[in-house]
Design an enzyme around this catalytic site. Structure first.
Site, PDB file in Angstrom:
ATOM      1  N   GLU A  13      41.994  37.886  50.407  1.00 29.77           N
ATOM      2  CA  GLU A  13      42.093  36.994  50.742  1.00 29.77           C
ATOM      3  C   GLU A  13      42.845  36.267  49.232  1.00 29.77           C
ATOM      4  O   GLU A  13      43.840  35.459  49.043  1.00 29.77           O
ATOM      5  CB  GLU A  13      41.230  36.598  51.335  1.00 29.77           C
ATOM      6  CG  GLU A  13      41.453  36.326  52.930  1.00 29.77           C
ATOM      7  CD  GLU A  13      42.940  35.502  54.121  1.00 29.77           C
ATOM      8  OE1 GLU A  13      43.830  35.445  52.857  1.00 29.77           O
ATOM      9  OE2 GLU A  13      42.845  36.937  54.518  1.00 29.77           O
ATOM     10  N   TYR A  40      42.548  26.953  52.239  1.00 33.90           N
ATOM     11  CA  TYR A  40      43.477  27.608  53.295  1.00 33.90           C
ATOM     12  C   TYR A  40      42.152  29.836  53.334  1.00 33.90           C
ATOM     13  O   TYR A  40      41.943  29.397  54.386  1.00 33.90           O
ATOM     14  CB  TYR A  40      44.149  28.173  52.639  1.00 33.90           C
ATOM     15  CG  TYR A  40      44.661  29.745  52.943  1.00 33.90           C
ATOM     16  CD1 TYR A  40      45.130  30.069  54.283  1.00 33.90           C
ATOM     17  CD2 TYR A  40      44.205  30.869  52.114  1.00 33.90           C
ATOM     18  CE1 TYR A  40      45.592  31.494  54.307  1.00 33.90           C
ATOM     19  CE2 TYR A  40      44.894  32.127  52.163  1.00 33.90           C
ATOM     20  CZ  TYR A  40      45.076  32.362  53.839  1.00 33.90           C
ATOM     21  OH  TYR A  40      45.359  33.895  54.025  1.00 33.90           O
ATOM     22  N   ASP A  52      48.492  28.531  55.706  1.00 39.21           N
ATOM     23  CA  ASP A  52      49.096  29.023  54.987  1.00 39.21           C
ATOM     24  C   ASP A  52      50.738  29.038  54.687  1.00 39.21           C
ATOM     25  O   ASP A  52      50.837  28.163  55.335  1.00 39.21           O
ATOM     26  CB  ASP A  52      48.801  30.450  54.344  1.00 39.21           C
ATOM     27  CG  ASP A  52      49.913  31.602  56.110  1.00 39.21           C
ATOM     28  OD1 ASP A  52      50.056  30.914  56.114  1.00 39.21           O
ATOM     29  OD2 ASP A  52      49.920  32.368  55.359  1.00 39.21           O
TER      30      ASP A  52
END
Length: 326
Positions: free
Chosen positions: A53, A136, A154
């Site tokens: 991520e 996020y 996102d």
DNA sequence: GATCCGTGGTA
DNA sequence: TTACCAAGGAT
């Protein structure tokens, strides 16, 4: 005006959108045609998902893949990375860009080791406290690594929502409270389905509902798309580009390329003047050093870049030379 | 909220 | 070729 908190698809498109139908359609599409990515594997650890991520922040999948594989082999757990100097994380970040992410991932590994017993925390709140983890990433890790029902938002999800539900070509220029309310309203109540919904909307935005030339013919929910129904109206604003040539960022990048290749401190003069004999430079830095000099940046700009890197902790002074942080 | 922060592929 | 854009975060 729609009262706050009641914004649901049916309020925007009376009778036109069946939310459960959307959930089912995208769930089926995702199961059928999602890309097989290593961090989506059932055996991928929460650490692997966290690393992915952070690497994927503002960075395309194809460029993340090889670096992620290298990191997972090199540092299979937060403890492995926490034992290393921060500079090693930066060095093996390679050319992914935004190297502060590597620094923060290293700091996150240290925090996980010292404050969470070496296990990536599983709640949004705890994740948010880690360096380099914002709203996020905290939501994404809680959802994808720990199976929690999270409102993941996102750039892909924002764009899909803007088109599919709001009928706009692009989302607002910055994330708004209305977008968060909409994302919450669209999220399936079933936890397991909500996790797949987050992943599938993101995947749709990345592969089909792309920013430029979306592949609407391949879209599993095109029949419900408000933007298509409205005749594909153009964006209401023109995105401002990101300057690059001649910027401090370009100089910083060129300096970082030198430091990544250096196996010893690089004398500051070498950044300012091309040495007549690069044999005096640490091995391996000849090519990136030449690229830096080719920029021919003003001494003041080079100074700003070096100071900025020192301030950000991406470089340190040792014996009068610069190197990656120890 | 606006700005800064890397890099390389693509139209 | 130039400009846009990519699973954002920190200040």
């Amino acid at each position: 005006m729609t009262p706050p908190g009641t914004m649901v698809p049916s309020a925007t498109q009376p009778g036109a959108t069946d939310l459960a139908g959307l959930h089912h359609a995208l769930d089926g599409w995702f199961a059928e045609s999602a890309r097989e990515l290593p961090w989506r594997s059932p055996d991928c650890s929460p650490w692997g998902i966290l690393v992915s991520e952070v690497m994927l922040q503002q960075t395309p999948v194809v460029r993340v893949l090889p670096v992620w594989e290298d990191w997972m082999q090199r540092w299979p757990t937060p403890a492995h990375l926490a034992k290393e100097p921060a500079g090693e994380a930066v060095r093996h970040w390679g050319r992914l860009g935004y190297p502060r992410r590597a620094l923060r991932l290293h700091a996150a590994a240290v925090a996980i080791q010292e404050q969470h017993g070496g296990a990536v925390p599983g709640t949004h709140h705890e994740l948010l406290s880690l360096p380099g983890v914002g709203d996020y990433t905290a939501a994404a890790v809680a959802a994808f690594a720990y199976g929690q029902r999270e409102t993941v938002v996102d750039t892909n999800i924002r764009r899909v929502h803007a088109r599919l539900v709001s009928g706009h070509a692009l989302p607002a220029q910055s994330l708004t409270a209305a977008e968060m309310r909409l994302a919450e309203a669209l999220l399936p109540h079933d936890t397991s389905l909500s996790v797949r919904w987050n992943a599938s909307v993101m995947e749709l935005g990345a592969v089909v509902c792309t920013a430029r030339s979306p592949k609407c013919a391949e879209c599993p929910v095109r029949a419900s798309c408000a933007w298509l129904a409205a005749g594909e109206p153009p964006p209401s604003y023109t995105p401002k580009g990101q300057a690059w040539h001649g910027t401090d960022r370009q100089v910083r990048g060129a300096v970082m390329a030198v430091l990544r290749e250096a196996d010893a401190p690089v004398p500051r003069e070498m950044f300012e003047h091309a040495p007549a004999d690069l044999g005096f430079a640490p091995s391996g830095v000849g090519v990136p050093l030449a690229a830096l000099h080719r920029l021919n940046s003003a001494p003041q700009q080079l100074g700003r870049a070096l100071d900025g890197l020192l301030r950000d902790g991406l470089a340190e002074l040792h014996d009068g030379g610069l190197q990656l942080p120890a």
